[in-house]
Motif scaffolding. Structure first.
Motif: not given
Ligand SMILES: [Zn+2]
Length: 318
Positions: A138, A141, A273-275
């Motif tokens: 990512c 991130c 991750c947050r995505h």
């Molecule tokens: Zn991410």
């Protein structure tokens, strides 16, 4: 004699190719992927393999069901395969090595791009940015060189990740279902068995229990007269640690989601991750959601981060 499995036809095609290693390359240049490098007896249209690869991203991968469906479909059009289990084995080979080829091409492209990226500033205190692996998973991130700028806000982690387990991704322990995994020479998002096992051993040694599945040893609860205390090296009281441990055990014992009697792999634990980009996966081989799977994923994450990078981790153990 070889059979071609085209994407836009409703039956197999008999091809008159002779036996030669070079024909695998010729087939590939014509849009077909052979089931073996030498003397292939089946070649599958690349578009069909891509369709199946995309399908298996959205449903549980199952080449057995897919091939049985295709055999019934072809039989309805008066094309009967002569050997039982014939298509599944050969299509499985073609699909596996097509996936390996796809990942190898992806890795090759990433390496080419990586050779033209500027090198990170050198430091005597270890890496100054996340590993190239994380940066490739990512870019948002982990790709920024100035990731420390987010610290202008108090207590804001530099990166957010989450962990959860899925018990629908299982692998049968029945060796008749395909035998051991085929070789996979490309890099993988899965933690190795050694990484998971070493964390399991570490967790058990910390709990004072060997690896022989003994009874759970519970820390004696603090009495009212004693008050809440702190263990050496810990910054939260014993009562908080006990509450956390009890909730984990409750979730673990409540969710006997799979049986090791029938499944070699009982599920998958993922770190995203947050995505929603997958960072790592761990194969679970126990009946419940054991603590060491999550800890192995967390250790892997920190092994790939600068020592002063802070992480916000979300984990729903229920
Ligand atoms: Zn991410």
């Amino acid at each position: 004699q070889m059979k071609l499995l085209p994407f836009n036809a409703n039956r197999l095609v008999d091809g008159g190719f002779s036996i030669s290693l070079a024909y695998s390359s010729i087939l590939l240049s014509r849009g077909y992927f052979a089931c073996t490098p030498i003397a292939p007896s089946l070649a599958v249209d690349l578009q069909l393999l891509e369709l199946v690869k995309t399908l298996f991203v959205h449903i549980t991968p199952n080449t057995t069901a897919w091939c049985e469906t295709l055999e019934v479909f072809l039989a309805g059009r008066r094309y009967h395969l002569t050997t039982k289990d014939n298509l599944r084995r050969r299509f499985g080979n073609a699909y596996h090595w097509y996936s390996v080829l796809f990942m190898s091409a992806d890795d090759h492209l990433s390496n080419l791009i990586g050779t033209h990226r500027p090198l990170p500033p050198s430091s005597t205190e270890g890496p100054t940015r996340p590993s190239d692996y994380l940066r490739s998973r990512c870019t948002i991130c982990f790709g920024l060189d100035d990731w420390r700028k987010s610290r202008t806000l108090n207590l804001k982690p530099d990166v957010h990740t989450c962990i959860d387990a899925c018990f629908t991704q299982q692998r049968s322990s029945d060796q008749c279902g395909g035998g051991p995994d085929p070789p996979n020479p490309v890099r993988s998002v899965f933690l190795s068995d050694d990484e998971v096992t070493s964390m399991e051993v570490h967790v058990r040694s910390c709990r004072g229990r060997p690896l022989d599945r003994g009874h759970k040893r519970k820390r004696p609860a603090a009495t009212e007269e004693e008050g809440d205390d702190y263990e050496d090296g810990m910054r939260v009281p014993i009562s908080v640690l006990d509450g956390c441990g009890d909730s984990f055990l409750a979730a673990d014992e409540k969710h006997k989601k799979a049986s090791t009697q029938f499944f070699a792999d009982t599920g998958v634990m993922a770190m995203l991750c947050r995505h929603d980009r997958v960072l790592w996966l761990a194969n679970m081989t126990s009946a419940g959601e054991k603590q060491h799977y999550a800890l192995a994923l967390i250790k892997k994450l920190f092994d790939n981060l600068p020592t002063d990078m802070t992480v916000g981790l979300l984990y729903d153990i229920g």
